[in-house]
Each structure stands twice: as C-alpha cells, then as structure tokens.
Write a protein that holds these residues in place. Sequence first.
Motif, PDB file in Angstrom:
ATOM      1  N   PHE A   1      -0.841  -2.492  12.621  1.00 44.99           N
ATOM      2  CA  PHE A   1      -1.350  -3.169  11.419  1.00 44.99           C
ATOM      3  C   PHE A   1      -0.219  -3.346  10.393  1.00 44.99           C
ATOM      4  CE2 PHE A   1      -3.933  -2.874   7.366  1.00 44.99           C
ATOM      5  CZ  PHE A   1      -4.410  -4.163   7.451  1.00 44.99           C
ATOM      6  N   ASN A   2       0.562  -2.286  10.175  1.00 44.38           N
ATOM      7  CA  ASN A   2       1.662  -2.385   9.213  1.00 44.38           C
ATOM      8  C   ASN A   2       2.689  -3.421   9.650  1.00 44.38           C
ATOM      9  OD1 ASN A   2       0.465  -0.440   7.734  1.00 44.38           O
ATOM     10  ND2 ASN A   2       1.855   1.205   8.321  1.00 44.38           N
ATOM     11  N   ALA A   3       2.986  -3.450  10.954  1.00 44.57           N
ATOM     12  CA  ALA A   3       3.931  -4.455  11.451  1.00 44.57           C
ATOM     13  C   ALA A   3       3.372  -5.855  11.239  1.00 44.57           C
ATOM     14  CB  ALA A   3       4.212  -4.219  12.925  1.00 44.57           C
ATOM     15  N   PHE A   4       2.048  -5.983  11.423  1.00 49.97           N
ATOM     16  CA  PHE A   4       1.429  -7.296  11.203  1.00 49.97           C
ATOM     17  C   PHE A   4       1.533  -7.710   9.740  1.00 49.97           C
ATOM     18  CE2 PHE A   4      -2.290  -9.704   9.859  1.00 49.97           C
ATOM     19  CZ  PHE A   4      -2.162 -10.824  10.648  1.00 49.97           C
ATOM     20  N   LEU A   5       1.353  -6.730   8.826  1.00 51.04           N
ATOM     21  CA  LEU A   5       1.401  -7.054   7.397  1.00 51.04           C
ATOM     22  C   LEU A   5       2.776  -7.581   7.000  1.00 51.04           C
ATOM     23  CD1 LEU A   5      -0.539  -4.143   5.698  1.00 51.04           C
ATOM     24  CD2 LEU A   5      -1.325  -6.422   6.263  1.00 51.04           C
TER      25      LEU A   5
ATOM     26  N   LYS B   1       0.828  -1.225   0.000  1.00 48.10           N
ATOM     27  CA  LYS B   1       0.000   0.000   0.000  1.00 48.10           C
ATOM     28  C   LYS B   1       0.848   1.254   0.000  1.00 48.10           C
ATOM     29  CE  LYS B   1      -0.605  -0.256   4.949  1.00 48.10           C
ATOM     30  NZ  LYS B   1      -1.523  -0.161   6.057  1.00 48.10           N
ATOM     31  N   HIS B   2       2.155   1.118   0.286  1.00 49.34           N
ATOM     32  CA  HIS B   2       3.020   2.299   0.305  1.00 49.34           C
ATOM     33  C   HIS B   2       3.821   2.466  -0.977  1.00 49.34           C
ATOM     34  CE1 HIS B   2       2.851   1.814   4.899  1.00 49.34           C
ATOM     35  NE2 HIS B   2       1.938   2.685   4.502  1.00 49.34           N
ATOM     36  N   TRP B   3       3.448   1.759  -2.018  1.00 47.73           N
ATOM     37  CA  TRP B   3       4.167   1.917  -3.276  1.00 47.73           C
ATOM     38  C   TRP B   3       3.682   3.185  -3.982  1.00 47.73           C
ATOM     39  CZ3 TRP B   3       3.645  -3.808  -5.330  1.00 47.73           C
ATOM     40  CH2 TRP B   3       4.427  -4.636  -4.516  1.00 47.73           C
ATOM     41  N   THR B   4       4.026   4.342  -3.389  1.00 52.39           N
ATOM     42  CA  THR B   4       3.678   5.620  -3.997  1.00 52.39           C
ATOM     43  C   THR B   4       4.961   6.373  -4.291  1.00 52.39           C
ATOM     44  OG1 THR B   4       3.566   6.620  -1.834  1.00 52.39           O
ATOM     45  CG2 THR B   4       1.506   5.819  -2.741  1.00 52.39           C
ATOM     46  N   LEU B   5       4.863   7.390  -5.105  1.00 53.63           N
ATOM     47  CA  LEU B   5       6.060   8.113  -5.545  1.00 53.63           C
ATOM     48  C   LEU B   5       6.842   8.655  -4.353  1.00 53.63           C
ATOM     49  CD1 LEU B   5       7.425   8.780  -8.141  1.00 53.63           C
ATOM     50  CD2 LEU B   5       6.195  10.914  -8.220  1.00 53.63           C
TER      51      LEU B   5
ATOM     52  N   ARG C   1      -6.617  -8.142   0.298  1.00 45.90           N
ATOM     53  CA  ARG C   1      -7.064  -7.128   1.254  1.00 45.90           C
ATOM     54  C   ARG C   1      -7.962  -7.765   2.307  1.00 45.90           C
ATOM     55  NH1 ARG C   1      -8.610  -1.212   0.893  1.00 45.90           N
ATOM     56  NH2 ARG C   1     -10.804  -1.297   1.400  1.00 45.90           N
ATOM     57  N   LEU C   2      -8.851  -8.621   1.821  1.00 45.31           N
ATOM     58  CA  LEU C   2      -9.762  -9.327   2.727  1.00 45.31           C
ATOM     59  C   LEU C   2      -8.971 -10.199   3.697  1.00 45.31           C
ATOM     60  CD1 LEU C   2     -12.851  -9.392   2.774  1.00 45.31           C
ATOM     61  CD2 LEU C   2     -12.751 -11.484   1.474  1.00 45.31           C
ATOM     62  N   LYS C   3      -7.972 -10.912   3.154  1.00 45.62           N
ATOM     63  CA  LYS C   3      -7.143 -11.799   3.976  1.00 45.62           C
ATOM     64  C   LYS C   3      -6.404 -10.997   5.039  1.00 45.62           C
ATOM     65  CE  LYS C   3      -5.813 -15.734   1.150  1.00 45.62           C
ATOM     66  NZ  LYS C   3      -4.825 -16.254   0.223  1.00 45.62           N
ATOM     67  N   GLN C   4      -5.770  -9.887   4.603  1.00 48.40           N
ATOM     68  CA  GLN C   4      -4.998  -9.074   5.541  1.00 48.40           C
ATOM     69  C   GLN C   4      -5.864  -8.635   6.709  1.00 48.40           C
ATOM     70  OE1 GLN C   4      -3.635  -5.769   3.220  1.00 48.40           O
ATOM     71  NE2 GLN C   4      -1.902  -6.886   2.362  1.00 48.40           N
ATOM     72  N   ARG C   5      -7.049  -8.117   6.385  1.00 47.36           N
ATOM     73  CA  ARG C   5      -7.891  -7.550   7.450  1.00 47.36           C
ATOM     74  C   ARG C   5      -8.443  -8.643   8.342  1.00 47.36           C
ATOM     75  NH1 ARG C   5     -10.887  -2.216   5.097  1.00 47.36           N
ATOM     76  NH2 ARG C   5      -8.979  -1.128   4.592  1.00 47.36           N
ATOM     77  N   HIS C   6      -8.863  -9.771   7.732  1.00 46.89           N
ATOM     78  CA  HIS C   6      -9.418 -10.853   8.527  1.00 46.89           C
ATOM     79  C   HIS C   6      -8.359 -11.429   9.462  1.00 46.89           C
ATOM     80  CE1 HIS C   6     -11.441 -14.491   9.698  1.00 46.89           C
ATOM     81  NE2 HIS C   6     -10.490 -15.226   9.130  1.00 46.89           N
TER      82      HIS C   6
ATOM     83  N   SER D   1     -19.144  -5.747  11.204  1.00 42.75           N
ATOM     84  CA  SER D   1     -19.983  -5.866  10.013  1.00 42.75           C
ATOM     85  C   SER D   1     -19.100  -6.089   8.794  1.00 42.75           C
ATOM     86  CB  SER D   1     -20.797  -4.577   9.857  1.00 42.75           C
ATOM     87  OG  SER D   1     -21.045  -4.348   8.496  1.00 42.75           O
ATOM     88  N   LEU D   2     -19.583  -6.936   7.871  1.00 41.34           N
ATOM     89  CA  LEU D   2     -18.814  -7.223   6.652  1.00 41.34           C
ATOM     90  C   LEU D   2     -18.586  -5.943   5.862  1.00 41.34           C
ATOM     91  CD1 LEU D   2     -20.193 -10.506   5.107  1.00 41.34           C
ATOM     92  CD2 LEU D   2     -18.026 -10.129   6.226  1.00 41.34           C
ATOM     93  N   ARG D   3     -19.587  -5.069   5.895  1.00 37.02           N
ATOM     94  CA  ARG D   3     -19.496  -3.860   5.094  1.00 37.02           C
ATOM     95  C   ARG D   3     -18.352  -2.972   5.593  1.00 37.02           C
ATOM     96  NH1 ARG D   3     -25.032  -2.416   4.655  1.00 37.02           N
ATOM     97  NH2 ARG D   3     -25.191  -3.788   2.847  1.00 37.02           N
ATOM     98  N   THR D   4     -18.264  -2.821   6.923  1.00 40.01           N
ATOM     99  CA  THR D   4     -17.167  -1.989   7.448  1.00 40.01           C
ATOM    100  C   THR D   4     -15.821  -2.702   7.284  1.00 40.01           C
ATOM    101  OG1 THR D   4     -17.568  -2.895   9.617  1.00 40.01           O
ATOM    102  CG2 THR D   4     -18.543  -0.756   9.136  1.00 40.01           C
ATOM    103  N   LEU D   5     -15.853  -4.023   7.240  1.00 38.93           N
ATOM    104  CA  LEU D   5     -14.596  -4.767   7.085  1.00 38.93           C
ATOM    105  C   LEU D   5     -13.945  -4.453   5.742  1.00 38.93           C
ATOM    106  CD1 LEU D   5     -12.838  -7.153   8.318  1.00 38.93           C
ATOM    107  CD2 LEU D   5     -14.050  -8.603   6.716  1.00 38.93           C
ATOM    108  N   VAL D   6     -14.762  -4.382   4.679  1.00 36.05           N
ATOM    109  CA  VAL D   6     -14.182  -4.225   3.351  1.00 36.05           C
ATOM    110  C   VAL D   6     -14.097  -2.776   2.894  1.00 36.05           C
ATOM    111  CG1 VAL D   6     -14.848  -6.498   2.576  1.00 36.05           C
ATOM    112  CG2 VAL D   6     -16.398  -4.599   2.211  1.00 36.05           C
ATOM    113  N   SER D   7     -14.756  -1.857   3.610  1.00 32.47           N
ATOM    114  CA  SER D   7     -14.770  -0.479   3.103  1.00 32.47           C
ATOM    115  C   SER D   7     -13.829   0.396   3.932  1.00 32.47           C
ATOM    116  CB  SER D   7     -16.189   0.077   3.144  1.00 32.47           C
ATOM    117  OG  SER D   7     -16.651   0.037   4.459  1.00 32.47           O
ATOM    118  N   GLY D   8     -13.496   1.535   3.391  1.00 26.12           N
ATOM    119  CA  GLY D   8     -12.679   2.500   4.107  1.00 26.12           C
ATOM    120  C   GLY D   8     -11.194   2.236   3.989  1.00 26.12           C
TER     121      GLY D   8
END
Lengths: 308, 401
Positions: free
Chosen positions: B394-398, A275-279, B345-350, B370-377
């Motif tokens: 979250f970034n460290a988890f990714l 997600k950080h692959w920006t310029l 994206r779904l996998k990361q958040r779940h 809610s599924l809707r809030t899970l996938v939006s934003g």
Amino acid sequence: MGMKVLTDSAETVWKSLNGLLCVYKPADVSCNNVCKTIAYKITSELNHMNCRQPIDYVSIEGDPSKHLTVIRRPNLADHPLVVGERYHPDDVRCTWSSFLGFNTSGVLLLGLQNGTKTAFYIRMSKLMRAYRIKGKLGRATDNFYKDGKVVEKTTYKFIKRHHLDGLLASMQSAHQKKMFELCGVELQSQTAYDLAIQGPIRPADSKIPVIYGIKCVHFDSPDFIIEVHCINEYETYLKTLIHEIGIKLRSTANCTGIQCIRHSYFDLDKALLRKHWTLQSIVTNLEQCSNVINEHQNLIRQDSVTLQ
Amino acid sequence: MMADDLDELMVLVKICVKECMMYCSEWLVASGEWMTNNPSAVVSRWRAQLQVQCPRTDLMTYLSRNKLFSFIRRLSTVQNELTRETLQRSTQLTTNRLEDVGLSKDERKSVLEDCTEDISHVATYLKPTFNFAAYVNKSETLQQLVMLNVNLSLLEKNKEAVPYVLGLNFEKDVKNHVVWLSELGIDNIGWFLTKNPFIFRESLENLLVRINYMKSKNFSDSMITAIISRNPTWLMFSTQQIDERLGFFQIEFCLTGRQVRALAVQQPKLITYSKHRVKINIFAFKEEMGLNSDEVKSVLLKKPNLFMKNQIGLLKTFEYVHKDMGIPIERIVDMPEVLFCRLFRLKQRHLFLKSLGRAMYDAKKPNYVSLRTLVSGSDVNFCDNVAKSSIQTFNAFLKTL
C-alpha cells in the motif's frame, strides 16, 4: 536502521531537529501547506512530551522600613494555560529547497531549523530532478492540465509508440544543443569542445529550463507517461511540454499528473508519506538525509560545471 | 450623566483606535494618562496628534467639529473619582489614593525631609500589553480562572474577550455562575469558559429561565447537561431564539418532537449554528446532489455534523463517491459517514483497491467491500481486512500517486 527517539525531554528533541527532510508531497497540496503541517505535527508532539516547568516568581514583600521577606511562588505568567503551549508552529523554521507546484506530487526537500541553510545551498547548486509526467491524448485544455476547460478535441488513434519515441529523441537532442548555447560559447570553438568532453553541463542561469533526458516509459493510447530529467523546470513548463508533444504529434494532449521521482540523490524510497509525518519518522529521516549529504559533499558545494 | 459621558468617550477612543491602527500604542498610552491626569489636557493633546498624524482628514474634521469640542467642555465636570474607579475595574489593580497611603493633601511634607512612610506599594498602572501573562500574577480573577483550567492563551485570541475578562471580578461576577454551572452537571468548566467567557454577561435568572424552557419542552435533566456541556454557546441564546431554531429544524425536515430532542442531544452545535450555512447545505443536498426530502431527513438524523461542513468540500467528496466510484445515492444515504472521509484518503483507498481489482461496492457480487469498512480503521487494518494485501504494498502504491 535510523535513530530512535529514546529521550522523553522535549528540549533535547527540539535541539536535534536540524537538517534536511525528504517528504513525499501529495498532489493538490501547496508546498507552504506541507511546511505548515509538518511544523504543526512537530510542535503538537513536542508539547505532549516533558516540557519545561514554569519558572519561579520571586517577590520581595513586607514593610521596607522593617523586615522584608523573599517569597518564591510558581509564576502563573509562565504557565502553559496563560502563555500558550511551549512549542508553537511559528517557532519552526521550515522551507523547501526547490519549489514544487500545486498539482505536482513527489519528492520534496525541506530544510528544518538550521537546515534551511542546507536547503538554500542545494537550491543554489542546481541539482537535477527527475519527473514522471502523465499525459492524455485527444484533448487540449486552457491551462494544459486535466482540470482546465477543454478548448479542442482531436483524434489520436493514429499515434503509435514509435511516433512518440522519435519526437522525444529529437526534443532531447535540441535541448542538448541549447545547453551549450546557454554557456555563452561559440559552438565551433575549442572552448565548446573542452566543455563538451566533460559530459553534460549545468546552466549558469537559474531561470531557463534545460532538459537532459526525456523518454516515454509507458504508452497505452490515449494515456502515456514520459520521464524527464531536467534543471530549472517549473510546473507550467512541464505542462506545456505535454501540450507541445500533443501538437507535434499532429493531435492534442493535456497533462494529467506530474510526479517528481528523484531530486539528485533523494529518491522515492527516502521520501516520507503524509501519514508518516510524525516526530519519530521525521527524526529518522533527518538522520538519513544527513548521511546522504555527508557522502556527497557536492550536493551543497558545487565546484564544477559538469553534471554529477 | 457622568457615566454617559465616559461611555461615549470610550466609544470615541474605540473609533480612533480602529481608524488609526498605526497610532494604536500612542492612543493607549494616552488613555492611561487620561485616567490619572487632567482629562481635558489629554483630549486636547489627542486632537493635536490627530491633526498632525491622522491620515483620514475627514475623520479628523468630523471629530474636531462635532465631538471633541463638546467633550472637552463636558469632561471638565467629570470627577477624578469616577475615572479612577473605571480604571480599577478594567485593570483589576489596587491603586492607592493619597488618603489610603496615609498622606493627605493638607499634610504634604517638604521633599527635603526624610521619608519615613512605606510608599513601596505606590506603583504606576500596568502598561498596554499583548497578552494576559502581564496581569495574571496580580489579578485575582485571572488566577482563579487558571485554577479552573481556563485556557487564557486561547481566550486572548478573541479581541472582544480580553477587556471583558480583565474587567471581571471573581467574587461578584464569576463565582456564582461557576457554582451554578457545576451544579448543572458540567464537568469541564475550564473548557466551557474557554469557549464562551461571555456566559457571565447573562444573569443567573436568565439562565434559569432558559433551562426551564428546555424542561418545558420535555428535555430530561441528563439531556440538558449533555447539550449545555457540549455546546457552551447554547445558553447565550434567548428562549425565543432557541425556540425559533428548534422550530426551524422541525418544520424544515418534518421532525417529530422526539426526533428534534434526539437531534439536539446528538449535535447541540447544529441548533445554534449559522442558519445561513445550514440552509446552503440543505440546498446542496436537495438540489445539487439530488436527494429527496426523506433522504435528507435520514442523513440529518444519522450524521447531523454533515450540515455544518463546508458545502464545496462536501460536494467534491459526493461527486467522487457518486461519479468516480459509481455508488448510487441510496447507498450513500444508507452510510452518510462516507461523506466525512477526507477526499485524499478516499481516493488513495479506492485507487489501491482498483489497482488490485477489488473495487467492488455492489453487495450482491463476490468480493464486496462495504463503504463503512472502506473509510474506517487504520491503514494497517484496511490492508489486512479489506484489501487483503500488505501495508508495504500500500505504501509503495501511495508513492506512485
């Protein structure tokens, strides 16, 4: 912290996009795909900045026997709607310094524009990489990975942590012995001794994988994670490693994930997430990586056989 | 007869070009010569080239025996006027005949005399090129299209569109259509023509008939504008075809007339989309995912775009949501937008929610997500509102995935 893009001119930014980039490659995406995505991201952002205006079209009109006039008008042949956007993803040269397989995630070094040379030197200098490999006991698959067809099921409850630790220690020592054999020297010789006192040494051949360290960092039967420090490895080799471990433990195992956590001095902290692959982030990252290379010149020019 | 000959010859040239891509440039150069010089000489040269270079011997014999001999004979009757006219149409250039320049064949002067006439506008034809840029400064039509914001660089990726657009005459072929389209209420004409330059092939009467058909099916004016401006290819379909497509959706999903109209407005591209692909996705929903007809209908009315997605990707997302996240089919039918979310994206958040112990998708239990809030934003919003954690965590988890 890093360099901030202050200019609005695309040309300035384009000229500064040289060097090494450290990205976090997601699993199930190919390296080629990562390069393409980054090239696309860079060019699409550059095209939104101030680009070069169309040059003028100069035409000489009139009757040549009487009076000629020079007319300058905007050149439509240079208009972005006609020749396309100023920057095209194909213009970006981008390649990896060491290939990571499709299922592998983690630190990936990419050379951007003139940095492709640096990436090549890094590949040639055979730096050490560290992997965290996840395995699962009890099943063997035909491609050694979790998505393959299951070919064998076994019991695994009897395997304890110390079994795994013992096996990994013996594997490590076997590889260290192999390291000297690959140097082409007799083990019982003065040359071998001279090499050995320098510490671990890197292989001359770039094809044969060598493991310098292997240990278990997590064991929760049937899942386990091992950490491997190695050179010249490739994805299938790491998968078969897990398969072999399973067999040596008198059971079976398959690989469930491979993550490259370090590539010489480049670790996960420096890696850019998808997600950080920006310029902006790319420019910052290029600068960070060039700092690392300036600090450690041995990254691109190796003059010793010893591992650093 | 003459026009027929020309058409047939062009077909032949096309076959040759297609079959011998290696010699493509030579063919094109030759075609330029053919227009200006004696056609029969050029055709016989082609034949010689074919015999020397063509790797497909069967094609060569076929051409030489059946077609080329008769063509050489017939072409000698074709007048030079006709060929020149064709070229003018196809390259949009003003070519000058001897008469226009002020010279007639009778009063040809000696080359030794001084030349006093203005011959600066006598120029060769443009050579074959890769893009529109070579023509745009000289072609009135292309200039007008650029002013209309048509993206020629995208148009030229369509091989069929390039010769077609070059052959257009702005006053005759383009102008009336553009005026008609803007009167219809289409704002982004440039985008429209970039997507569908072939709209000029349809006569205005035909287009009017198609609009009248839609009016007869109780589409209001605003609906028609919305449909046409979002799906530029809609007008290319005849009334019979559109009727058949609308009927297909009505019968397949048991829709009422009002629902069909709402569907067409919500996603006009679906109506003209490949029917085969739509049928495959219907199969995926009904047989592979196990939805019943009513559920498929509600998914269609909520998110018609799902029927244009790739079946394999759709199934992968569905399997992850249904099997790994354990969400029952009824809930997915309630919120079909979850199937749009990219799988990673779904996998990361779940997985992040799971690692925090917050992956609760049952509305009756505490800490419900809610599924809707899970996938939006954005990720920041997700961390703040759903995961109740920080973006750094979250970034460290990714970086552990």
